[in-house]
Design a protein around this motif. Structure first.
Motif, short mmCIF file in Angstrom:
data_model
loop_
_atom_site.label_atom_id
_atom_site.label_comp_id
_atom_site.label_asym_id
_atom_site.label_seq_id
_atom_site.Cartn_x
_atom_site.Cartn_y
_atom_site.Cartn_z
N LYS A 75 0.86 -1.19 0.00
CA LYS A 75 0.00 0.00 0.00
C LYS A 75 0.89 1.24 0.00
N VAL A 76 0.78 2.03 -1.04
CA VAL A 76 1.66 3.19 -1.18
C VAL A 76 0.86 4.47 -1.35
N SER A 77 1.53 5.58 -1.08
CA SER A 77 0.93 6.89 -1.36
C SER A 77 1.87 7.64 -2.29
N ALA A 78 1.28 8.46 -3.15
CA ALA A 78 2.07 9.27 -4.08
C ALA A 78 1.40 10.62 -4.21
N THR A 79 2.22 11.66 -4.16
CA THR A 79 1.68 13.02 -4.27
C THR A 79 2.21 13.65 -5.55
N VAL A 137 -2.59 16.41 -5.81
CA VAL A 137 -3.38 15.36 -5.15
C VAL A 137 -2.46 14.32 -4.52
N THR A 138 -3.00 13.65 -3.50
CA THR A 138 -2.29 12.52 -2.91
C THR A 138 -3.12 11.27 -3.17
N VAL A 139 -2.48 10.30 -3.79
CA VAL A 139 -3.16 9.07 -4.18
C VAL A 139 -2.66 7.93 -3.30
#
Lengths: 266, 136
Positions: A75-79, A137-139
């Motif tokens: 599970k990752v986040s990317a901005t 945005v942060t996904v």
């Protein structure tokens, strides 16, 4: 029988056979493990989807780095910013058995890396909306390995309408999107702030608890081979005990130990 | 002891072996083709070799089925080869070779010739016994 079995040559052969059998048994275990991994990966996805924790994408996926198996379903986040103009649709993707398309949009992160993101699912190509490319945005989502590219003859095209691609394949996206790009893609589970209208999200792969039968077969086969190797040794010893093995010059060609067809003895 | 049934049993064992040598051999060729195709596809996709579609590209699902069928056929091949060895006492090392030949493309066909050439006369020998001739 036991004394026959303790002859040096049979003991030596037993050691060889036991070694071979243990290697085969290990290989069987390994195959069973691989069969289970299948279910584990889906389980990991469920757990990751349920837990809130995500790691920055840079920790798992980097451009110019080969895709690590462990990254699957992380599970990752990317901005960054969407590049809505580059958005593509991937046809033939079912959701709950309903035919539809994936909406695949590049997210350009702060450091200029392109991350392919499956933003969601639409039943019809016309329903796909372009995201706002100006807002940061942060996904958050789960990492998936890149799909294999479709193999086509030279000059042959996918035959898909403009703006569609048949696979989420890094090799195919490379020519269409800004580089550098990560190998692999993210299936989005949330976005902040939201883009309106929100698309139907693609759910993470669910665990069906199924074993991969190809690997299970291999596991069983390896164990069977291990057993056969030991039985082979046992029969050789028994033959020796019964005096069936004898140096028969006529029968002996490429073999040093045993020969003599049973038919001529019993 | 009646030798008629024994000759029959031996020729059946030989037939079983020959059938499996051929089917395993054919499936091994298909498997080889599958892996070679995956190799070519790997060059195109840049993917890890075995994660490519291989034969599934031509016949959907075959990339999964072929290795699985070959695995079971090969297991049967090994069992039948060992069974034939138990009946005939062909050289043990030769039998090891026969078993390994099933893992090398085309070699199972060679092994089949080797085995048939040796076992066929034995079937004949069993029959001679029935006719009252003493075999060596």
């Amino acid at each position: 029988m036991l004394r026959t079995a303790l002859k040096p040559r049979w003991l030596a052969l037993l050691v060889v056979m036991l070694l071979a059998a243990s290697v085969m048994a290990k290989l069987g275990d390994w195959q069973l493990q691989r069969a289970r991994e299948h279910g584990d990966s889906a389980q990991k996805a469920e757990q990751a989807a349920e837990s809130g924790a995500s790691v920055p994408i840079g920790e798992v996926l980097r451009p110019s780095q080969t895709f690590q198996r462990e990254a699957i379903n992380a599970k990752v986040s990317a901005t960054g910013h969407w590049s809505g103009a580059d958005q593509l649709l991937v046809p033939d993707r079912e959701l709950d058995g309903e035919p539809g398309l994936w909406v695949l949009t590049p997210l350009i992160t702060e450091d200029g890396t392109t991350v392919p993101v499956v933003r969601g699912w639409v039943a019809d190509a016309a329903e796909a909306t372009e995201p706002d490319s100006d807002t940061e945005v942060t996904v958050v989502g789960l990492v998936q390995p890149t799909e294999p590219s479709a193999v086509r003859d030279p000059g042959e095209t996918s035959g898909l309408p403009e703006g569609q691609i048949d696979r989420v394949a890094a090799a195919q996206l490379a020519g269409l999107w800004p580089q550098p790009m990560v190998t692999g893609f993210v299936v989005m589970s949330s976005q902040t702030p939201q883009t309106d209208p929100a698309l139907t999200l693609v759910p993470p792969p669910t665990s069906d608890g199924k074993l991969d039968w190809g690997n299970v077969s291999y596991a069983i086969q390896w164990w069977a081979f291990a057993l056969i190797a030991l039985l082979f040794w046992f029969r050789l010893v028994r033959d020796d005990h019964k005096g069936l093995l004898r140096r028969d010059l006529e029968e002996e060609d490429d073999d040093e130990d045993e020969a003599a067809p049973a038919v001529s003895h019993s | 002891m009646a030798t008629g049934p024994r000759a029959k049993a031996l020729s059946n064992a030989l037939l079983r072996y020959r059938v499996l040598a051929w089917t395993t051999g054919i499936f091994l060729l298909l498997l080889t083709l599958h892996i070679v195709l995956q190799g070519f596809q790997a060059a195109d996709t840049g993917e890890f070799w075995f994660s490519n579609e291989g034969m599934s590209q031509i016949v959907p699902g075959s990339g999964h089925i072929i290795p699985m069928i070959h695995g079971w056929l090969y297991l049967a091949y090994v069992i039948v080869a060992v069974d034939l060895w138990m009946r005939t006492r062909l050289p043990a090392w030769g039998t090891v070779g026969v078993v390994l030949a099933g893992t090398i493309p085309v070699m199972s066909f060679v092994a089949e010739r080797w085995v048939t050439a040796r076992v066929q006369p034995m079937v004949g020998a069993v029959k001679e016994k029935k006719a009252g001739t003493v075999s060596s």
